[in-house]
Design a protein around this motif. Structure first.
Motif, short mmCIF file in Angstrom:
data_model
loop_
_atom_site.label_atom_id
_atom_site.label_comp_id
_atom_site.label_asym_id
_atom_site.label_seq_id
_atom_site.Cartn_x
_atom_site.Cartn_y
_atom_site.Cartn_z
N TYR A 13 0.84 -1.21 0.00
CA TYR A 13 0.00 0.00 0.00
C TYR A 13 0.87 1.26 0.00
O TYR A 13 0.64 2.20 -0.77
CB TYR A 13 -0.89 -0.04 1.23
CG TYR A 13 -1.72 1.19 1.47
CD1 TYR A 13 -2.91 1.40 0.78
CD2 TYR A 13 -1.32 2.15 2.39
CE1 TYR A 13 -3.68 2.54 1.01
CE2 TYR A 13 -2.08 3.28 2.63
CZ TYR A 13 -3.25 3.47 1.94
OH TYR A 13 -4.01 4.59 2.17
N LEU A 62 -0.93 1.15 8.12
CA LEU A 62 -1.29 1.87 6.91
C LEU A 62 -1.38 3.37 7.17
O LEU A 62 -0.86 4.19 6.41
CB LEU A 62 -2.65 1.39 6.38
CG LEU A 62 -2.82 -0.04 5.90
CD1 LEU A 62 -4.22 -0.24 5.35
CD2 LEU A 62 -1.78 -0.41 4.86
N PRO A 110 -3.53 1.00 -5.02
CA PRO A 110 -3.52 0.81 -3.56
C PRO A 110 -4.48 -0.28 -3.08
O PRO A 110 -4.23 -0.92 -2.06
CB PRO A 110 -3.93 2.19 -3.04
CG PRO A 110 -3.50 3.14 -4.11
CD PRO A 110 -3.72 2.41 -5.40
N ALA A 158 -3.24 -3.90 -2.33
CA ALA A 158 -2.67 -4.25 -1.02
C ALA A 158 -3.73 -4.86 -0.11
O ALA A 158 -3.46 -5.85 0.59
CB ALA A 158 -2.07 -3.00 -0.37
#
Length: 342
Positions: free
Chosen positions: A59, A159, A213, A216
Motif C-alpha cells: 500500500y 497503513l 492501492p 494491497a
C-alpha cells in the motif's frame, strides 16, 4: 453479522479508536521523521516486512509512487539473514513494518541497511522492540494490545502511520485532512453489510482482486481467508486475472473485487463484470459494476484512504465467516501471534 464475542471482533471494533489515538499521539514522531527524510531527499525507498506487514508496504509503495514519484521496492529479509549479503543502500530510505518488532530476519536486514547508508524507519506496535532499537526513527502504531493472532488493528494503524508520513512529506493538505477524518469513516465501515458475499463463500477456493492501492488490501484479504477461515484464496491484480487465472473460474466461483474512488476503479469494475459474465459470483466495492454484485462500502474523503475503510468492512465479514464455519479466528491452527523467522 456476529455479535461481539471473539477477540478478533473486539479488536476490529477498536480500530477507529486506535487510529484516533495514533492521530492524537503520533504527530511529533511524524514531523521529526519527515524532517529527516527531507534533509536526506532519498531518490527511492525500500521496505522490509512479512505477512500482513508486507501488504501494508505494498500500500505504501503505491502511495510513495503516486504522491512522491519515488519508486519503492520490497527487499527480501533472507538476503541478509540467510545468505549473509548486505545491500548497498546509500542514500535510500527504508520503512520496516512489524507489529511485534521482534522477528530476527526483519531486524537483521534493517540493521544492515542502516549500516550501509539507508535512513531507516520502523513502524511497530512495540517502541521498545529489537527493531525499534536498530533504526534511525520509530513511528509507533499506538494500536494498543492486540491479542488475536490475526492482525487487524496493527495492519490498519500501520497503513495510517505510513500514509501520514508520506502525506506530510508531500505536504498535501487534502490528504492530511482526510487522514484526520478517518476514524468516523472506519466506524461507518464496520456497519457495512457483506452478508451476500459471506453467504456465497463455500469450501472451494476464491479470488480477491484489486488494482493500485486496493491491491494491497486484496492481498491482505486473501491471507485472512486462509488464516481465519481455512479457505484457500489468491489475490490478483484486476489487470492480470484475465491473462491466465481466469481459467479456474466456473459457475458460482466466489470473487471479491476491491476498488477505491480512484483512476483504477473503472478497470476493476470492468474486470468484475467480465468474470461475472463467465459465471463467477463476483462482489465488488464499486457502484460502476453492471453484472457483478455491489457490496456496501464507505468512500472516505480521499481516494488513497478508501482502501483502509474497505479492509475494515472485510475484517467484519471474514470474522463472521470464521465463526459461522465453527473456527476460532483468535487462534488459527499452526499459527502463533509472533512468528520469528531467521
Amino acid at each position: 453479522m456476529t455479535t461481539d464475542t471473539t477477540q478478533m471482533r473486539r479488536e476490529i471494533c477498536e480500530i477507529p479508536a486506535a487510529v484516533e489515538r495514533l492521530l492524537s499521539r503520533g504527530g511529533d514522531a511524524i514531523a521529526a521523521t519527515a524532517a529527516m527524510v527531507r534533509d536526506m531527499n532519498p531518490p527511492f525507498l525500500l521496505s522490509v516486512a512479512r505477512g500482513s506487514s508486507d501488504h501494508a508496504c505494498t500500500y505504501l509503495k503505491y502511495a510513495s509512487e503516486l504522491l512522491l514519484k519515488r519508486p519503492m521496492a520490497s527487499v527480501g529479509p533472507s538476503v541478509t539473514s540467510r545468505y549473509g549479503v548486505e545491500l548497498d543502500a546509500h542514500g535510500t530510505m527504508c520503512i520496516s513494518i512489524s507489529q511485534s518488532g521482534q522477528s530476527p530476519d526483519i531486524v537483521q536486514m534493517t540493521k544492515a541497511l542502516r549500516k550501509n547508508g539507508a535512513l531507516t524507519i520502523a513502524i511497530t506496535n512495540n517502541p521498545e522492540s529489537c527493531l525499534a532499537c536498530v533504526v534511525d526513527r520509530t513511528l509507533p502504531m499506538h494500536a494498543g494490545p492486540e491479542l488475536s493472532v490475526a492482525a487487524t488493528k496493527t495492519f490498519v494503524t500501520s497503513l495510517v502511520a505510513g500514509l501520514w508520513l508520506i502525506a506530510e512529506l508531500k505536504g498535501q493538505a487534502p490528504l492530511l485532512s482526510a487522514i484526520r477524518t478517518l476514524p468516523d469513516h472506519l466506524e461507518a465501515a464496520i456497519r457495512c453489510d457483506w452478508s451476500p458475499a459471506e453467504d456465497a463463500i463455500d469450501d472451494r477456493s476464491l479470488l480477491t482482486l484489486g488494482r493500485g492501492p486496493s491491491r494491497a488490501v486484496s492481498n491482505e484479504a486473501a491471507l485472512k481467508f486462509k488464516e481465519t477461515c481455512l479457505i484457500h484464496a489468491e489475490s490478483y491484480s484486476s489487470a492480470e486475472v484475465l491473462h491466465g487465472p481466469v481459467s479456474i473460474i466456473d459457475h458460482g466461483f466466489p470473487v471479491i473485487a476491491f476498488a477505491a474512488g480512484d483512476a483504477a476503479e473503472e478497470s476493476v469494475a470492468e474486470t468484475a463484470d467480465a468474470l461475472a459474465n463467465k459465471g463467477a459470483r463476483v462482489f465488488a466495492l464499486s457502484d460502476r459494476v453492471r453484472k457483478a454484485t455491489r457490496l456496501q462500502h464507505v468512500r472516505t474523503d480521499h481516494w488513497l484512504t478508501d482502501p483502509i475503510a474497505a479492509i475494515m468492512s472485510f475484517y467484519c465479514m471474514v470474522e463472521a465467516l470464521a465463526v459461522r464455519r465453527g473456527i476460532d479466528p483468535d487462534a488459527p491452527r499452526h499459527l502463533s501471534k509472533v512468528t520469528e523467522t531467521v
